[in-house]
Design an enzyme around this catalytic site. Sequence first.
Site, PDB file in Angstrom:
ATOM      1  CG  HIS A  80       1.638   4.510   0.130  1.00  0.00           C
ATOM      2  ND1 HIS A  80       2.330   4.291  -1.042  1.00  0.00           N
ATOM      3  CD2 HIS A  80       2.575   4.767   1.082  1.00  0.00           C
ATOM      4  CE1 HIS A  80       3.623   4.414  -0.815  1.00  0.00           C
ATOM      5  NE2 HIS A  80       3.803   4.701   0.464  1.00  0.00           N
TER       6      HIS A  80
ATOM      7  CD  GLU B  83     -11.103 -34.215 -20.651  1.00  0.00           C
ATOM      8  OE1 GLU B  83     -11.782 -35.129 -21.173  1.00  0.00           O
ATOM      9  OE2 GLU B  83     -10.138 -33.664 -21.225  1.00  0.00           O
TER      10      GLU B  83
ATOM     11  NE  ARG C  54       4.729  -6.002   3.794  1.00  0.00           N
ATOM     12  CZ  ARG C  54       5.664  -5.425   3.071  1.00  0.00           C
ATOM     13  NH1 ARG C  54       6.942  -5.621   3.350  1.00  0.00           N
ATOM     14  NH2 ARG C  54       5.361  -4.609   2.078  1.00  0.00           N
TER      15      ARG C  54
ATOM     16  CG  LEU D  97      11.818   3.638   3.252  1.00  0.00           C
ATOM     17  CD1 LEU D  97      11.234   3.700   4.653  1.00  0.00           C
ATOM     18  CD2 LEU D  97      10.731   3.397   2.216  1.00  0.00           C
TER      19      LEU D  97
ATOM     20  CE1 TYR E 185       4.762   1.226   1.380  1.00  0.00           C
ATOM     21  CE2 TYR E 185       2.728   1.013   0.125  1.00  0.00           C
ATOM     22  CZ  TYR E 185       4.097   1.227   0.172  1.00  0.00           C
ATOM     23  OH  TYR E 185       4.806   1.410  -0.986  1.00  0.00           O
TER      24      TYR E 185
END
Length: 754
Positions: free
Chosen positions: A434, A685, A281, A151, A279
Amino acid sequence: MIAKKRYNYFRILALPILLYGLFAMHSCYAQEHPSLILTKKGVSEIRTQLGKLPLFDSSLAAVKAEVDKEISTGIHVPIPKDYSGGYTHERHKRNFLMMQKAGELFQILQDEKYAVYVRDMLMEYAAMYPKLPLHPQTRSYARGKLFWQCLNDANWLVYVSQAYDDIYDWLQKKDRDLLEKTLFRPMADFLSVGNPQFFNRIHNHSTWGNAAVGMIGLVMDDDELVQRALYGLKNDGIKAGAKDNDGGLIKVEGQRAGFLANLDEPFSPDGYYTEGPYYQRYAMYPFLIFAEGLHNLRPELKIFALKDSVLLKSVNTLLNLTDADGEFFPLNDAQKGMSYYSRELVTAVDIAYHFGGNDPQLLSIARNQDRVLLDDSGLSVAQGIRDGKAEPFVKTSINLTDGPDGKQGGLGILRYGNDVLTLVFKYTAQGLSHGHYDKLSFSLYSKGDEVIQDYGLARFVNIEQKGGGNYLKENTSWAKQTIAHNTITQNEITQFGHDYETANKHHSDLYFFDASNPDVQVVSAKEDNAYPGTGLHRTMAMIKDDNLEKPFVLDIMKVTSNKRNQYDLPFYFMGQVMETNFKYTSPTVLKPLGTANGYQHLWVEGVGGPASDNIKLSWLDQGQFYTLTSATDAQDELLFTRLGADDPEFNLRRDAALMIRRKDTQNTVFASIVEPHGSYSPVSEFAVNATSSIKNLKVVYDGADYTAVTIEDTKGKEILFVVTNRDASVKSVHQLKIGDKVYKWTGAYHLFGE
């Protein structure tokens, strides 16, 4: 029939006679350079526009400063030895990124020092590559030479192909011949015929491999490599049953391969990529950058028009899969925090704008990214921004189909306002290797903050100290398991028995999706295969009621089974517990909840039971209060859990959940509300509206045809939500008697009393 026609289309396109006609024409003339991504015409236009486009000029200056600094350190081409995150891995990665940028600078600035840098670096690789054995790290199913897996070798070649194209004409012919003979052609062969299990499959890995081989083939004008990239290997040599590092089946008999198949199969007609947005992307870079090269050098393919322009469409889809901060929803294997600011999405946005009709909404994303590509598409984007054409990118509620024909489940996203509240409802296909075993799971966001979270992946990407930057064993033992997600686990067994091949055969089915009314948006889906003999039907509604400060989410999970089971439904909330309306005991000695299927990773921090027919858990996170209200049975068990058991290397986050456990039950309904309310400022607060406005949630009817719940607020107003269980037609007329009252409505659901 549709699938057969699609297959025939690509098969016909691949016929040798047609291919000869498509490719032979390119041998009739000398190919000019650059022409892969940068073009001669584009370079000329860029040079004339220098100093006139602020975003392009700033992008150019940033790249120049980066490359100049790198050149000053010299050339470093070490012998490969490390996993991700190690020195040699990161060095070779930086080399390909710098060469690609240096090539662009040479073309734009006409300064030979950048061409010299690329040439000298490539010569170092050409001297080393023929002598390189397989990478010494052996974890990968397809070991590379420069990197531990093919890869990353493919990443290298995708980027370096662009650099080679940029300096091609400047190089002497003898140098080109040497590089092609000793480096580029051998690497292309190694990635393809040498590793068919990597190259010849449907997966983001193969997309990178296809693009690498195809792009260097385009630069070298090698039609054999281009054809191999587009259509895959004819005799792939993959062993039956071979699996990758993640346990995914590599090859299914008769499966198509090559770039065109990878374009067709994982993308739905809506542009959703089946592996998930993280994935998608990652894969968008090779998809779009190779497509741009094909557009420039093989225009007859009309690559951007294929499958109804799905590549360009997918960019908009991917941008819709982000929260208010531009971060991708962490579906399946996904690292949280990855966003559209990544280099892959800069590429995607610029190319989609340039080749997709100049959508002005993309310009607002590019403006946020604050950089553009140094090529023709980046020039177009910079011009559009300079000329004031940018429009806001509007993300809306959307239902995205999954599968090549859009019939393998999908993903429903409900949004209220400008990401005031965003629900992500997953009913997809498995998502290849995946994918996670989490049918009908959901996550919830308020602006960019997680309210109910999905874990994502168990991996520290490119951090060498954590498993060499690769997937950790906890990705399998925890992150992929059903109990790690906000959905039903039956009998402490993961959906589909945690078997990839079984899960890959099935998908959930959309029942209906309706976002036509922004104040009442609903998505509903069914899953009938996750557990034998059990059907899951989940309906989720985003409702804005005038009596409540903010919109809330109603969750109805209907379970029907042919036997009695134990059902666990967790809610992984983010923040600090404020209060509960039920009592629980906290053990002095923590013990894991179970022994397998992810349960071994959960500490039990509290055990309790309902004090009434409603339970409440309130928490504070990022200055906002939230309350989970659930309708419960007296026998329900309530478990506070925290991740971290059986984790001696501290690979997992210490996330908390409230789990509703229902034992010895056949058919049942889990009904819950997640309600945002109020705020807290640590500066003033002041706590405002810190308690829930929901008084009671009740399942008032549940049968084969209908399920109905009532929601009563603290002001005494009651609304009833009813959903059909068998007829989702928008035209069907329904009637249901609950108590003494008869309700009539048209469509798959209705909200009464709003």
